[in-house]
Scaffold this motif. Sequence first.
Motif, mmCIF file in Angstrom:
data_model
loop_
_atom_site.group_PDB
_atom_site.id
_atom_site.type_symbol
_atom_site.label_atom_id
_atom_site.label_comp_id
_atom_site.label_asym_id
_atom_site.label_seq_id
_atom_site.Cartn_x
_atom_site.Cartn_y
_atom_site.Cartn_z
ATOM 1 N N ARG A 1 0.847 -1.196 0.000
ATOM 2 C CA ARG A 1 0.000 0.000 0.000
ATOM 3 C C ARG A 1 0.873 1.233 0.000
ATOM 4 O O ARG A 1 1.948 1.245 0.601
ATOM 5 N N MET B 1 1.963 4.777 1.186
ATOM 6 C CA MET B 1 1.827 5.447 2.475
ATOM 7 C C MET B 1 1.337 6.877 2.309
ATOM 8 O O MET B 1 1.967 7.821 2.764
ATOM 9 N N ARG C 1 -4.216 5.343 1.918
ATOM 10 C CA ARG C 1 -3.369 4.151 1.765
ATOM 11 C C ARG C 1 -3.798 3.297 0.564
ATOM 12 O O ARG C 1 -4.171 2.130 0.719
#
Lengths: 218, 218, 265
Positions: free
Chosen positions: A147, A149, A153
């Motif tokens: 994912r 950041m 996300r």
Amino acid sequence: MSEGVDKKEESLFEAPPMGEQERMCEAILFASAEPVSVREMNARMPHGCDAAEALVHLRKRYEGRGVQVIKVGDAWAMRTAGDLGFLMQKETVETRKLSRAAIETLAIIAYHQPVTRAEIEEIRGVSVSRGTVDQLLEMEWIRFGRRRMTPGRPVTFVVTGEFLDHFGLESARDLPGLKELRAAGLLENRPPPGAMPMGGDAEDEAEDVEGQSELFED
Amino acid sequence: MSEGVDKKEESLFEAPPMGEQERMCEAILFASAEPVSVREMNARMPHGCDAAEALVHLRKRYEGRGVQVIKVGDAWAMRTAGDLGFLMQKETVETRKLSRAAIETLAIIAYHQPVTRAEIEEIRGVSVSRGTVDQLLEMEWIRFGRRRMTPGRPVTFVVTGEFLDHFGLESARDLPGLKELRAAGLLENRPPPGAMPMGGDAEDEAEDVEGQSELFED
Amino acid sequence: MAESEFEESRGISVAERLAAESLIVDVDGFEGPLDLLLTLSRTQKVDLRKISILHLARQYLAFVEKAKQLRLELAADYLVMAAWLAFLKSRLLLPPDPTEEGPSGEELAAHLAFQLERLQAMRDAASKLMARDQLGRDFFARGIPEDIMRVRRVTYTATLLDLMQGYARIRTRDEFRPFTMDRDSVFTMEEALERMRGLIGFAGAWTDILSYLPVGWENDPKKRRSATAATFAASLELAKEGRIEIRQSETFAPIELRKKDEGHV
């Protein structure tokens, strides 16, 4: 046919042995176009037969076989065993060219990985359909990466080992850059119009797409 | 879909046990009114299966039952036992009455195949009407075979799998009395001595009629 | 031998004469001269391999003679056969002439005997064949055959070149973005396809294709046209994939579609 008559006459004296009755039920159930009631079976079988009993034997005989003797309402029928349903289909494999949308999406993922859906849409200039991504996932040419950041996300997409295999690439870095594509005549060699974001090398827009940029550095 | 793939992948390591394969053949044959070829069965069964072997077991299992596993040419089928036909009178669909000419023509094609129209006419001593051949073709009991490599390259006729299925024959070799007829030389195409007024023009091509004899050689 | 046969045919019994007459009446019932010869040969009551062709030739010629007396029209092939049998008869009766060309009377007779035997054999074979148990009469196929579902598995392929060209296309399109300014009233097929893919799951019953137009595109004629075209093209694509069925009852009638159940793609 005359044989049948003989049998019937005989049976006035004695019903055929149970094994024979079982055979008869078997043949009737097999050949009938619809389930057959015990009554009808008795009517068809020689006098003195007991279809109900014969069916019990028959059902037992077919236990665990590829074919089952089953009761349908008041009638009986034979059916293929439920677990073998997969045999009742014929598979034909058809090879099709991947759609343009899918190819473009795939190309963006390969060149820009890891890349989010929003980024793909930005690069393609159109929204990316769920179906396209699903298809590529199902083909196992792309998979989910880490994912991002950033707020929300978002998931990222990366290409897989199967992808590299299919395209005969050792790594995604082996994909030719735009310069090379242009040199190879795959891109029209046209000077980029001033104001426009010029289709330079992939690195240009790499800022927010960490990770991927180093992929294309030589 | 993915299930099929899984199965295939699994089976690279191990085919299902023979008993299971037998069940599968049983289900496939049972579900079909038409004979199914071994090849098609293998294609439908999980990878690694041996339908041919499973069928041998299956046929044995059904020996003496009300339903039989029979071979029809290259294919297999399940059929009710011949002695139980009397139970099925209700299912009987009146088969189209064939003329004597059609029956004779059919027999000549079966015993002499591949055979040209001229040869049929030579044997019967009369011309074969178009309707007769058309009817047999329409019933799918005969079909065109290879052309004879003689002047005019006449077409030949052979019998079909449907013919074998209809008469419960495993192959054309099992035609009743075939061996005796062959031993008596009655399946030879003997050229008439000199010119005959009757046999039509079969003489022209009588020499190179090797086809049928090699077909029935064991 | 010839002598005794001659006697035989002279001393023809009443029953045989009646039989011969009934043959004449029945001439239409014969399938040509060979069939007639075979029938006549039965009166000899011997194995066909031992048949007397000379006797048979006489019987045939007598038959033709009688037919003529009764002014029956005989088809040409019967007369041709009669002429040929007359020739054969003379060959069989006269001592062979060494100067004469062609096959001997014996050879010709032997071949005719072979033809008769073969025809009889085929007739016997035919009746044996028809006496066999037959499908649908004596033995039966499965009464409720199960449908074999045809599953189409589609695998997709693409080449590296496709991939690179695809990428190149996107990047060059960026360069020409100004030219795609009018796209706001264009509904692409891809968009339509995406929209339809989401919706067809609910299309169990026939529904008008126009109900699939995106919200807000129905009123502006330009947008409506584009959306209709794209939606139509997308449904063709879906039909090709086997996901939906399309129908139209007549020209210009509403086009309707519904999902197809077994379409595994």
